[in-house]
Design a protein around this motif. Sequence first.
Motif, PDB file in Angstrom:
ATOM      1  N   PHE A 314       0.707  -1.249   0.125  1.00  0.00           N
ATOM      2  CA  PHE A 314      -0.067   0.030  -0.131  1.00  0.00           C
ATOM      3  C   PHE A 314       0.880   1.239  -0.051  1.00  0.00           C
ATOM      4  CE2 PHE A 314      -2.506   3.359   1.708  1.00  0.00           C
ATOM      5  CZ  PHE A 314      -3.809   3.385   1.027  1.00  0.00           C
ATOM      6  N   LEU A 315       2.025   1.244   0.913  1.00  0.00           N
ATOM      7  CA  LEU A 315       2.644   2.467   0.902  1.00  0.00           C
ATOM      8  C   LEU A 315       3.407   2.688  -0.529  1.00  0.00           C
ATOM      9  CD1 LEU A 315       4.842   2.134   4.369  1.00  0.00           C
ATOM     10  CD2 LEU A 315       3.075   3.864   3.752  1.00  0.00           C
ATOM     11  N   ASN A 316       3.832   1.666  -1.188  1.00  0.00           N
ATOM     12  CA  ASN A 316       4.552   1.905  -2.332  1.00  0.00           C
ATOM     13  C   ASN A 316       3.764   2.177  -3.644  1.00  0.00           C
ATOM     14  OD1 ASN A 316       6.947   1.323  -0.974  1.00  0.00           O
ATOM     15  ND2 ASN A 316       7.028  -0.857  -1.713  1.00  0.00           N
ATOM     16  N   ARG A 317       2.703   1.694  -3.583  1.00  0.00           N
ATOM     17  CA  ARG A 317       1.480   1.964  -4.509  1.00  0.00           C
ATOM     18  C   ARG A 317       0.846   3.298  -4.449  1.00  0.00           C
ATOM     19  NH1 ARG A 317      -2.905  -0.727  -5.584  1.00  0.00           N
ATOM     20  NH2 ARG A 317      -2.787  -1.723  -3.570  1.00  0.00           N
ATOM     21  N   ALA A 405      -1.797   4.319   6.592  1.00  0.00           N
ATOM     22  CA  ALA A 405      -1.496   3.837   5.620  1.00  0.00           C
ATOM     23  C   ALA A 405      -0.002   2.739   5.613  1.00  0.00           C
ATOM     24  CB  ALA A 405      -0.795   5.192   4.564  1.00  0.00           C
ATOM     25  N   MET A 406       0.601   3.160   6.513  1.00  0.00           N
ATOM     26  CA  MET A 406       1.662   2.080   7.084  1.00  0.00           C
ATOM     27  C   MET A 406       1.048   0.931   7.383  1.00  0.00           C
ATOM     28  SD  MET A 406       4.156   4.589   9.679  1.00  0.00           S
ATOM     29  CE  MET A 406       5.415   3.509   9.671  1.00  0.00           C
ATOM     30  N   GLU A 665      -4.284   4.788  -9.873  1.00  0.00           N
ATOM     31  CA  GLU A 665      -4.411   5.859 -10.926  1.00  0.00           C
ATOM     32  C   GLU A 665      -5.464   5.930 -11.419  1.00  0.00           C
ATOM     33  OE1 GLU A 665      -0.956   3.131 -11.972  1.00  0.00           O
ATOM     34  OE2 GLU A 665      -0.759   4.438 -10.320  1.00  0.00           O
ATOM     35  N   ALA A 666      -6.514   5.191 -11.707  1.00  0.00           N
ATOM     36  CA  ALA A 666      -7.666   5.206 -12.119  1.00  0.00           C
ATOM     37  C   ALA A 666      -8.700   6.138 -11.202  1.00  0.00           C
ATOM     38  CB  ALA A 666      -8.368   3.884 -12.428  1.00  0.00           C
ATOM     39  N   ASN A 667      -8.495   5.892  -9.864  1.00  0.00           N
ATOM     40  CA  ASN A 667      -9.031   6.662  -9.002  1.00  0.00           C
ATOM     41  C   ASN A 667      -8.250   7.451  -8.084  1.00  0.00           C
ATOM     42  OD1 ASN A 667     -11.597   4.944  -9.481  1.00  0.00           O
ATOM     43  ND2 ASN A 667     -10.162   3.349  -8.963  1.00  0.00           N
ATOM     44  N   LEU A 675      -1.953  10.790  -5.022  1.00  0.00           N
ATOM     45  CA  LEU A 675      -1.525   9.587  -4.188  1.00  0.00           C
ATOM     46  C   LEU A 675      -1.973  10.308  -2.834  1.00  0.00           C
ATOM     47  CD1 LEU A 675       1.556   8.331  -5.475  1.00  0.00           C
ATOM     48  CD2 LEU A 675      -0.739   7.309  -5.876  1.00  0.00           C
ATOM     49  N   MET A 676      -1.932   9.403  -1.676  1.00  0.00           N
ATOM     50  CA  MET A 676      -1.733   9.843  -0.273  1.00  0.00           C
ATOM     51  C   MET A 676      -0.405  10.288  -0.104  1.00  0.00           C
ATOM     52  SD  MET A 676      -3.594   7.097   1.888  1.00  0.00           S
ATOM     53  CE  MET A 676      -5.629   7.300   2.179  1.00  0.00           C
ATOM     54  N   GLU A 677      -0.417  11.860   0.269  1.00  0.00           N
ATOM     55  CA  GLU A 677       0.784  12.643   0.325  1.00  0.00           C
ATOM     56  C   GLU A 677       1.198  12.479   1.806  1.00  0.00           C
ATOM     57  OE1 GLU A 677       0.867  16.158  -1.727  1.00  0.00           O
ATOM     58  OE2 GLU A 677       0.439  14.906  -3.731  1.00  0.00           O
TER      59      GLU A 677
END
Lengths: 865, 208
Positions: A314-317, A405-406, A665-667, A675-677
């Motif tokens: 999740f973190l990477n994507r 997220a982590m 990417e699509a959403n 992305l989540m920043e």
Amino acid sequence: MSEQSLVMKALTDVTLKRRSFLKWSAALSGTAALSGGLSRKLGPAPSEFARAAASEGEWITAACWHNCGGQRCLLKAQVVDGVVKKVKTDDTHPDSIELPQIRGCARGRAQAQHVFGADRLKYPMKRKNWAPGGGKKELRGRDEWERISWDEALDLIADELKRIIDTYGNEGILEVGSTLGGVFTLLGGAVRPWGTTSWGTWYYTGDIVGLGDGLTNTTHNDRIELQKSNLIVIWGGNPAWSAQGNNMKYFLDAKRAGAKFIFIDPFYNDSAMILADEWFPVRPATDHALALGMAYTLITEDDPVNNPLIDWDFLNRCCIGFDADHMPEGADPKDNFKDYVLGTYDGQPKTPEWAAEICGLTPKQIRYLARTIGSTPKVSLLTAWAPARVNDADSWPHMFMTLGAMTGHIGKSGSCTGVSCWERSADGGPFLIGAGGAGNPRVQNENAIRTQINNGELWNAVLTGQYTAGYNDVRNVNIQAIIHDGSSGLNQKVGMTKGIEAHRKVEFVLSINLFLNTNSKYSDIVLPATTQWERYGYLKGNRDHLIWARQITEPLFEAKDDSWIAAELAKRLGLDADLVAGLPLQQQIFNQLAGAWVLKDNGVDRENLLTITAEDIAEMGVEGEPQEGRITLQEFKEQGIYVVPRKDGDNFGYIALKDFRDDPEANPRKTESGLMEIYCPAQQKMIHDFGFTEVDPIPTYNRPREGYEDTFEDWENKVKGEYPFQLFTIHYRRRSHSIFDNVPWLREAFPQEFIMNPLDAEALGLKHGDIAKISSRHGTVIRPVFITERIRPGVVTLGEGAWAEIDEETGIDRAGATNTLNGAYTTGQGHQGWNSCNVKIERYGGPDALEQDYLWEQRIPIKEA
Amino acid sequence: MATQKAFYFDASACNGCKACMIACKSKNALPVGVNFRRVLQYGGGAWVPDPEYPDFLQPSGLFAYSLSVACMHCQNAPCVNICPAKAIEKRDDGIVLVDEDKCIGCHYCEWACPYGAPQFDADKGTMIKCDFCVDLIDQGEAPYCVASCPMRALDFGELDELRAKYGTVSAVAPLPPADLTDPAFVMTPHRDAQPVGQGTGRIYDDEV
Ligand code: SF4
């Protein structure tokens, strides 16, 4: 005392002393309010109400319309011969988890005592020593009141508004509420306050970093998904007090379905009482430090194979900025979050030991929380807005999102991270049903001024003539009129003691209200408004239901609808009164009914909720077209409610951010990167641009003003300061913010007590029921002490919203209004830091013991013989 | 066969919201100071130094629970027995009622009742108390408090049926021992419930 006699005392000690209240209590239960001393003849109009009055009696759906944070519940009032006999709640269908009755709380059940309160404002009044220009301004809040006619009141107000605008321009007027909004817009605008209240820092930060604010964009799953969680963490939330009605039942449903509950809160609150498997008594205003200590544990203990605690996928994507390998272009790789936590460059690892010193949990507890949340498959990681109502807490929502997220508890069945509170508590997702628009024309004026002053410096701006309009942008303003058109701005904004000074400085103060509440008390002219029970109707709902409340009584005394007041003022000011008044309420209600929609079973398409016939339209006396819908208008009128049935596997389920997780990417999220920043330059810039304080692009810890550290004079050497306790202010069951505070049944049921731990009380020589004097850097209140082990030592709390009763000599507030204690700070995104306040506590040595406030004389400004 | 109406209360679901109490006040138009149904909170525990980190205080044995209590319509009702005016009677269905025409307002029942159910109405000069919403249950409806509970923690019915459904517990601390009056009451205790007569806590909100 033996236990049994204690019970006897507790259960019987209340009967004999309160006789004087019997008389008016009988009055306000409805009987005399309409037929006795306070009587008022029903007009001849053949209104719905009058028809009901003539019949055997009828159960009419009654509005519960306050900003209560609750479920938006069904109330029905039994009206017999024009008198409200009693109030009940939803019994329109059998109760089940799938189709729950929408049951109300104690406040809703006491609504009749609110509407028919002996202290309702009965007619327009003016302060005896007021004259155009202000008169004896210093007497505001202690002057006598004189009854005046509506014509006189409206003429005086119109003249005074004209005079002030002529002299000082439109910036001379501060509109704190909103019911005269149309008038002021057409008049060229007025200064308005800005800044979040309930949300704290979730309002802007929540969205900008890529999660959501928790209300407009809900970030928690729906109530059926909640039941699939293995673990539900409630961090800084007490839905039993702040979100009443069914919401707590939805959590209990989840518990009974097998979810374990962890509460992280300074108070073992009533929600924890029935839900908590474990309680972690964190200090207020230190949540961010705790979360960093947990992040450190996750980072240092994670092993993707043997001990997976972090969801790297999740973190990477889906995120940006977590580590040096995932930084946005142009950013210094050293500024990543992971290295901040590890202290790679600032030399301060944010270890559980570091966090423990601040937040008060042991390093072991911090590690336990991190490991438990990290290793449990399905976690609803929920917070309410309270931990974000802290000075300088702008990075807290950012931190909370990062923790979610982590651990990867985002966008999965049974898993979510975000805010669960207010009426959306325990049930996230877009609405399944809703009302149509009222159809009122918009009141617009391109030339109107748009000056806004932040809540945190509002009163100061009145006093000093200066306010912050942005970074390095201080402007002058000369406010000479304060208009309280609805709202409870004086009592409910930080820095009330300054607020009162500000009210005594200006030339004119107007209040439109139901009661002589704090706003009205410090005003020059007060106008009595109607409640929703005195109006044609009201539509309100929540995610899965819609309620149509109808008129219960004709307007009491001389009370008038807000729209009438606005139109009458508009007339006198030469403005378009029809535009300001909007459509007749009947037509507005009809439009809302005709436009009411409900999702079809496919979960995508909408259909009309109501079938409306030509006879219905004729009966309502409105314009409209017949239509087909799911149920008939008559059925809806009779039931008062439509509830959308739910079940697992239906098409109404909601898993927050599932689309994003599945395909970012699509959403994309509404961030620059989509992305989540975790590294979010936009958040940093936004806070900077407000011009108050600064934050980093990653969620670093900002020491809050009046947080735990500030209870020390010397933090390094741990020397306590003058204000050694931390006060946090809670939503209290008695009230919906300040609304209902005057209702005797609720005052009796929920005493306004100062809650503290026995260890602290003992050290100060205070016993249960003693009167404590509580002082902050900004004001002083006195309140009876309520001693309970349920609060962490060093921390004290008091319910927000009591109507200030400030002694003119001493300045002491004996009602215990929390904004007497909360100071006005400008901070971050202009939120109000109600949960960061340092206080000192002493025994109150004043002359009179405080009697319970339900025994206080009601605020009846003019006593009739 | 004689029947006995009874209340059920689920302490594991009650969050102390007092909706029942206010619903009851609304139904019976009760003044401040008179409460046919009351919600009290019982709790205790202590704060002690953490064994590993003695600078940190930790809660130890901390507990709290709420109890919603009205007239228990006892099978062995002391109020009925003590009333010198014979103004308190048990109906055939076990509901205990005050006959206000006969009541002389002497307070004996109030003192005799370990639950403090009968209370004095100064306007009428008589004792008044929970009547199980007889007007409603005679029409097949639920008592007001039961229908009000947002947590669905209250129920009512025949005592033996409630016992079959929910078990036989009818008291926890700080309620009086059930053998005093044989209350028509069944409850599900809270997870931290303490036994009658052996409670280590105290009533937090002794006001109501
Ligand atoms: S939760 Fe809100 S809407 Fe529901 S009854 Fe209470 S005050 Fe009214």
